[in-house]
Design a protein around this motif. Structure first.
Motif, short mmCIF file in Angstrom:
data_model
loop_
_atom_site.label_atom_id
_atom_site.label_comp_id
_atom_site.label_asym_id
_atom_site.label_seq_id
_atom_site.Cartn_x
_atom_site.Cartn_y
_atom_site.Cartn_z
N GLU A 114 20.32 -20.42 35.28
CA GLU A 114 19.14 -20.13 36.09
C GLU A 114 17.98 -19.65 35.22
O GLU A 114 16.83 -20.04 35.43
CB GLU A 114 19.48 -19.08 37.15
CG GLU A 114 18.33 -18.69 38.03
CD GLU A 114 17.86 -19.81 38.93
OE1 GLU A 114 16.71 -19.75 39.38
OE2 GLU A 114 18.63 -20.75 39.17
N ALA A 115 18.27 -18.83 34.23
CA ALA A 115 17.22 -18.35 33.33
C ALA A 115 16.62 -19.50 32.53
O ALA A 115 15.40 -19.57 32.34
CB ALA A 115 17.78 -17.29 32.39
N ARG A 116 17.47 -20.42 32.09
CA ARG A 116 16.95 -21.59 31.36
C ARG A 116 16.08 -22.45 32.27
O ARG A 116 15.03 -22.94 31.87
CB ARG A 116 18.11 -22.43 30.83
CG ARG A 116 18.78 -21.84 29.64
CD ARG A 116 19.86 -22.74 29.12
NE ARG A 116 20.54 -22.10 28.00
CZ ARG A 116 21.76 -22.39 27.62
NH1 ARG A 116 22.45 -23.31 28.26
NH2 ARG A 116 22.30 -21.78 26.60
N ARG A 117 16.53 -22.65 33.52
CA ARG A 117 15.76 -23.46 34.45
C ARG A 117 14.41 -22.80 34.74
O ARG A 117 13.38 -23.46 34.76
CB ARG A 117 16.53 -23.66 35.75
CG ARG A 117 15.89 -24.66 36.68
CD ARG A 117 16.70 -24.88 37.93
NE ARG A 117 16.67 -23.74 38.82
CZ ARG A 117 15.64 -23.44 39.63
NH1 ARG A 117 14.57 -24.18 39.63
NH2 ARG A 117 15.69 -22.39 40.40
N GLN A 118 14.41 -21.50 34.93
CA GLN A 118 13.15 -20.79 35.17
C GLN A 118 12.23 -20.88 33.96
O GLN A 118 11.02 -21.03 34.12
CB GLN A 118 13.43 -19.32 35.52
CG GLN A 118 14.05 -19.13 36.88
CD GLN A 118 13.13 -19.57 37.99
OE1 GLN A 118 11.91 -19.46 37.90
NE2 GLN A 118 13.73 -20.09 39.06
N GLY A 119 12.80 -20.83 32.77
CA GLY A 119 11.99 -20.95 31.56
C GLY A 119 11.37 -22.33 31.44
O GLY A 119 10.20 -22.47 31.05
N GLY A 141 12.64 -29.20 34.32
CA GLY A 141 14.06 -29.48 34.17
C GLY A 141 14.40 -30.69 33.31
O GLY A 141 15.55 -31.00 33.14
N GLU A 142 13.43 -31.40 32.78
CA GLU A 142 13.71 -32.56 31.95
C GLU A 142 13.75 -32.15 30.49
O GLU A 142 12.95 -31.34 30.04
CB GLU A 142 12.65 -33.63 32.13
CG GLU A 142 12.66 -34.27 33.49
CD GLU A 142 11.60 -35.35 33.60
OE1 GLU A 142 11.72 -36.15 34.51
OE2 GLU A 142 10.67 -35.36 32.78
#
Length: 88
Positions: A49-54, A62-63
């Motif tokens: 989730e933290a990576r997606r938010q970043g 998200g790509e």
């Protein structure tokens, strides 16, 4: 774990008590592994989730960088038009 099993076998108590303690010991081990896996999955979900938010805050949506490069190449654009048409 092996020492606990060895200790249960060597105890000088009734076999019924040994069986109860053995089953309790196995339940404890099973619960410990279940808790460890649950905590691991929760941590991985938080990291994901933290990576997606970043990525969203950077505008990547998200790509990955490789996916963005593939979409921008002329060969990829030509291939998309071929695959998008249906031949009967």
């Amino acid at each position: 774990m092996a020492l606990t099993g060895w200790g249960l076998m060597r105890m000088e108590v009734n076999d019924t008590y040994k069986a109860f303690l053995g089953v309790s010991w196995m339940y404890l081990i099973g619960c410990t592994f279940t808790l460890a896996k649950t905590l691991r999955d929760r941590h991985e979900a938080d990291v994901s989730e933290a990576r997606r938010q970043g990525r969203l805050s950077r505008g990547d949506h998200g790509e990955s960088e490789a996916a963005q490069i593939r979409k921008s190449t002329p060969v990829a654009r030509a291939g998309q038009s071929v695959h998008s048409t249906r031949h009967n």
